[in-house]
Scaffold this active site. Structure first.
Site, PDB file in Angstrom:
ATOM      1  N   GLU A 211     120.787  20.842 -21.885  1.00  0.00           N
ATOM      2  CA  GLU A 211     121.202  19.911 -22.952  1.00  0.00           C
ATOM      3  C   GLU A 211     122.710  19.639 -22.932  1.00  0.00           C
ATOM      4  OE1 GLU A 211     119.571  21.310 -26.703  1.00  0.00           O
ATOM      5  OE2 GLU A 211     117.550  20.744 -26.097  1.00  0.00           O
ATOM      6  N   GLU A 334     111.264  21.788 -22.754  1.00  0.00           N
ATOM      7  CA  GLU A 334     111.284  22.285 -24.141  1.00  0.00           C
ATOM      8  C   GLU A 334     110.502  21.303 -24.996  1.00  0.00           C
ATOM      9  OE1 GLU A 334     114.892  23.584 -26.084  1.00  0.00           O
ATOM     10  OE2 GLU A 334     115.767  24.208 -24.167  1.00  0.00           O
TER      11      GLU A 334
END
Ligand code: AHR
Length: 551
Positions: A211, A334
């Site tokens: 991320e 995720e």
């Protein structure tokens, strides 16, 4: 499995009459095999896909982060009566092994962006205790890469290692590959051998950071800056081990201001050096996301379908720009429901060791949606090669530990069904179903859509080794039973081996150590096996049927 030629798609929709044609012109759902049906039963035409390759089971993987009680007291608790000689929780190891999770991503997540892998290897007494900055916790480093690899071997799963692209340099990322995968005779391979691991770990799948577009991420970067770093590190890593499968960081969610722009710019820098790109998404039944509407909530797996299509489109666009023959795959590494334990003390470790963080308690409606996500991942398995339920134990997880045992949360069941029974290739389904409207007014931008949602969501797989089919069916109708007629083509069911459903009167019911089976599967009457089978799906339910066939 949804790569159906558009002409045959059009012919199929035309054969459904007026309603189908409306859906064809009005909704993107036709692209995933759905056409609007009338008020009667839903119908699913089940046929062999053109491409008969087995789907990659890695799409049903999971995630284990150094976060809260995931590692410490989750999978590792030396001194506990439940621990084995390695300090691994045997009850958890047994559950994970029984689940047959194909791949587990580790060690983060946000954690990885401040992690020095060297702190977690070598003699345990010499490993430093550090202040972990992503979750403000104490990290003792008693569990590190080698313990993780040992645990993976014990539970029968494959490691997917994340690299620190936050505080970490390309040099240390490359050294990590050398430590794990290089046979012998070099600085880092010999260090591994001196730690008692003579043979290389041969880790094949790696995430190049986590991320990196997020303002919360340690070492957040601009897309091109990250893309160049990924390109450089990937090139060096492949020099050490050409068999690596490398995953670039995609946007961390559809709500990011740079969603898709980030993905494009990153890939314009490193397309040739990577194999896949990551997608992340968390969902919740909240006022801004769903208007607190369960009907909208249970449609959220279709938002996941959309995200997959959008990111795939960016990959294909950059492929075209680069005139590349390589097609990237997606790593949805995720995904889950996460909205209750998402702020305040639930995300702040307050400098404690193994604090209770992100301990989301899952109810029936969450489990139904997780079933929907499983359906979405399977029907996109031709493009999504890796998927990770975030996470596996204690932290937003299907399994929760206490000092004396392990609890299966509601979300365990749909995930377990897919892991146990979805095998072989994903069948080509064309579904004609009654729909209900969802409205975007007042919702957060990425979920603010007016659309029609099929009441029934279905996927099916067929294992050509043993001829067994697995059908996974979500009924989003909150009020009533829905019939689903399966019309089998090229495959003939001969016997229903089992049929179970997850349902109940209270969508907010959840399991506890005291009442561990408030949300648990029940047997469901199944139709006789045959070319035409009508399932009666209870209101608000997720159902699995295992069927022997002549295939
Ligand atoms: O899974 C919990 C966190 O969610 C991960 O650490 C991070 O990658 C994401 O924001």
């Amino acid at each position: 499995m949804v790569s159906i030629a558009s002409s045959s798609r059009r012919r199929f929709l035309a054969s459904l009459g007026g309603a189908g044609a409306t859906m064809a012109s009005a909704s993107w759902l036709d692209a995933i095999g759905y056409a609007q049906g009338g008020r009667g039963p839903a119908r699913a035409f089940v046929q062999q896909p053109r491409a008969r390759a087995d789907f990659n089971r890695r799409v049903l993987g999971a995630f284990l982060e150094h976060l809260g009680r995931a590692v410490y007291t989750g999978v590792y608790q030396p001194g506990s009566p439940l621990a084995d000689s390695n300090g691994f929780r045997s009850d958890v190891a047994r559950e994970v092994k029984e689940l047959d999770v194909p791949i587990v991503r580790y060690p983060g997540g946000n954690f990885v962006s401040g992690y020095n892998w060297l702190d977690g290897v070598g003699p345990k007494a010499q490993r430093p205790t550090v202040l972990e900055r992503a979750w403000n916790s104490i990290e003792t480093n008693q569990f590190g890469t080698n313990e993780f690899i040992d645990w993976c071997r014990q539970v029968g799963t494959e490691p997917l290692l994340g690299m620190n692209f936050g505080t970490g340099t390309a040099e240390m990322a490359v050294a990590y590959v050398e430590y794990c995968n290089y046979e012998r005779g070099t600085r880092w391979s010999e260090l591994r051998r001196s730690h008692g691991y003579e043979k290389p770990h041969n880790v094949r799948y790696w995430c190049l950071g986590n991320e990196m577009d997020g303002p919360w991420q340690i070492g957040q970067m601009q897309a091109r800056e990250y893309g160049r770093k990924a390109r450089d590190a990937a090139r060096q890593m492949r020099g050490i081990d050409p068999t690596l499968e490398l995953i670039a960081c995609g946007s961390s969610g559809t709500g990011m201001p740079q969603y898709l722009v980030w993905d494009r710019e990153v890939l314009e820098e490193c397309y040739d050096q990577v194999d896949g790109i990551s997608l992340h998404a968390y969902y919740g039944n909240t006022q801004p996301l769903t208007g607190n509407s369960t009907a909208r909530y249970l449609a959220m797996n279709l938002d996941m379908d959309r995200q997959i299509r959008e990111v795939a489109a960016v990959c294909d666009y950059v492929q075209g720009l680069r005139r590349s023959s390589k097609r990237l795959w997606l790593s949805f590494d995720e995904w889950n429901v996460w909205y209750r334990a998402r702020s305040g003390d639930a995300v702040n470790g307050r400098r404690q060791f193994a604090p209770r963080l992100l301990e989301e308690v899952y109810n029936l409606e969450d489990a139904l949606l997780v079933g929907g996500f499983v359906n979405t991942l399977l029907r996109n398995a031709e493009r999504v090669r890796v998927g990770c339920l975030a996470q596996l134990v204690n932290v937003i997880a299907p399994l929760v530990t206490s000092d004396t045992g392990v609890l299966r949360q509601s979300t365990y069941f749909p995930y377990a069904w897919a892991l146990h029974y979805a095998r072989g290739h994903v069948l080509d389904l064309r579904v004609e179903a009654d729909t209900y409207p969802i409205r975007g007014a007042g919702l957060q931008a990425e979920f603010a859509r007016n659309d029609q949602v099929p009441f029934v969501d279905v996927v099916a797989t067929l294992d050509s080794q043993n001829g067994q089919a697995c059908v996974l069916m979500l009924n989003r109708d909150l009020e009533g039973e829905r019939e689903l007629v399966l019309e089998w083509r090229d495959v003939t069911p001969t016997r229903v081996l089992a049929c179970e459903t997850l349902t109940g009167p209270d969508l907010k019911a959840f399991n506890t150590f005291e009442q561990p089976r408030r949300v648990a599967p029940q047997q469901l009457d199944a139709p006789a096996a045959g070319a035409r089978m009508t399932f009666k799906l209870p209101a608000r339910s997720y159902t699995v049927a295992r069927i022997a066939t002549t295939a």
